[in-house]
Design a protein around this motif. Structure first.
Motif, PDB file in Angstrom:
ATOM      1  N   GLY A  55      24.048 -24.969  26.346  1.00 30.78           N
ATOM      2  CA  GLY A  55      24.934 -24.730  27.644  1.00 30.78           C
ATOM      3  C   GLY A  55      26.376 -24.896  27.367  1.00 30.78           C
ATOM      4  N   THR A  56      26.978 -24.857  25.997  1.00 28.20           N
ATOM      5  CA  THR A  56      28.594 -24.951  26.037  1.00 28.20           C
ATOM      6  C   THR A  56      28.664 -23.631  25.529  1.00 28.20           C
ATOM      7  OG1 THR A  56      28.198 -25.533  23.605  1.00 28.20           O
ATOM      8  CG2 THR A  56      28.426 -27.399  25.164  1.00 28.20           C
TER       9      THR A  56
ATOM     10  N   GLU B 220      13.632 -24.274  32.885  1.00 29.09           N
ATOM     11  CA  GLU B 220      12.930 -23.806  31.759  1.00 29.09           C
ATOM     12  C   GLU B 220      13.623 -22.900  30.573  1.00 29.09           C
ATOM     13  OE1 GLU B 220      10.156 -25.058  30.214  1.00 29.09           O
ATOM     14  OE2 GLU B 220      10.337 -26.666  31.760  1.00 29.09           O
ATOM     15  N   GLU B 221      14.230 -21.790  31.319  1.00 32.45           N
ATOM     16  CA  GLU B 221      14.925 -20.928  30.653  1.00 32.45           C
ATOM     17  C   GLU B 221      16.124 -21.607  29.944  1.00 32.45           C
ATOM     18  OE1 GLU B 221      15.866 -17.735  33.229  1.00 32.45           O
ATOM     19  OE2 GLU B 221      13.980 -17.240  33.186  1.00 32.45           O
ATOM     20  N   LEU B 222      16.886 -22.433  30.769  1.00 34.76           N
ATOM     21  CA  LEU B 222      18.041 -22.991  29.928  1.00 34.76           C
ATOM     22  C   LEU B 222      17.871 -24.324  29.052  1.00 34.76           C
ATOM     23  CD1 LEU B 222      20.194 -23.317  33.354  1.00 34.76           C
ATOM     24  CD2 LEU B 222      20.648 -21.850  31.405  1.00 34.76           C
TER      25      LEU B 222
ATOM     26  N   GLU C  59      13.711 -22.889  40.721  1.00 31.63           N
ATOM     27  CA  GLU C  59      14.600 -23.638  40.116  1.00 31.63           C
ATOM     28  C   GLU C  59      13.851 -24.050  38.801  1.00 31.63           C
ATOM     29  OE1 GLU C  59      16.041 -27.881  41.093  1.00 31.63           O
ATOM     30  OE2 GLU C  59      15.994 -26.470  42.605  1.00 31.63           O
ATOM     31  N   ASP C  60      12.525 -24.280  38.774  1.00 32.34           N
ATOM     32  CA  ASP C  60      11.962 -24.868  37.746  1.00 32.34           C
ATOM     33  C   ASP C  60      11.862 -23.813  36.559  1.00 32.34           C
ATOM     34  OD1 ASP C  60      11.218 -27.258  38.884  1.00 32.34           O
ATOM     35  OD2 ASP C  60       9.131 -26.980  39.591  1.00 32.34           O
TER      36      ASP C  60
END
Length: 91
Positions: free
Chosen positions: A65-66, A58-60, A53-54
């Protein structure tokens, strides 16, 4: 007298050996920890799910995000259904 002693020792062997083994084991256990010392407390380790999850966060983090790919674009690469493989295609 010895035959009576050996007969009694054989009959009551579990009642004699268990307390002796218990005392020897307890003394050995405490002696080992006295010599070795107390172990250091374990460090808090993250689970595999938390590490994943971490990493994904970090990748995102750097991206927008749109801006996502359309579902129509994703459907282009899906294989045809298995039941339609042997049917002749309609023109």
């Amino acid at each position: 007298m010895w035959p009576v002693f050996w007969t009694a020792a054989r009959a009551y062997a579990p009642y004699i050996t268990f307390p002796v083994a218990f005392v020897v084991g307890a003394v050995g256990y405490h002696l080992e920890w006295f010599i070795r010392g107390t172990p250091p407390p374990p460090a808090d380790e993250q689970s595999v799910a938390e590490l994943r999850e971490d990493r994904r966060l970090e990748e995102l983090k750097g991206g927008d995000g749109t801006q996502v790919t359309s579902l129509k674009d994703k459907l282009e690469f899906t294989p045809k259904a298995a039941l339609n493989r042997n049917r002749p295609e309609k023109s």
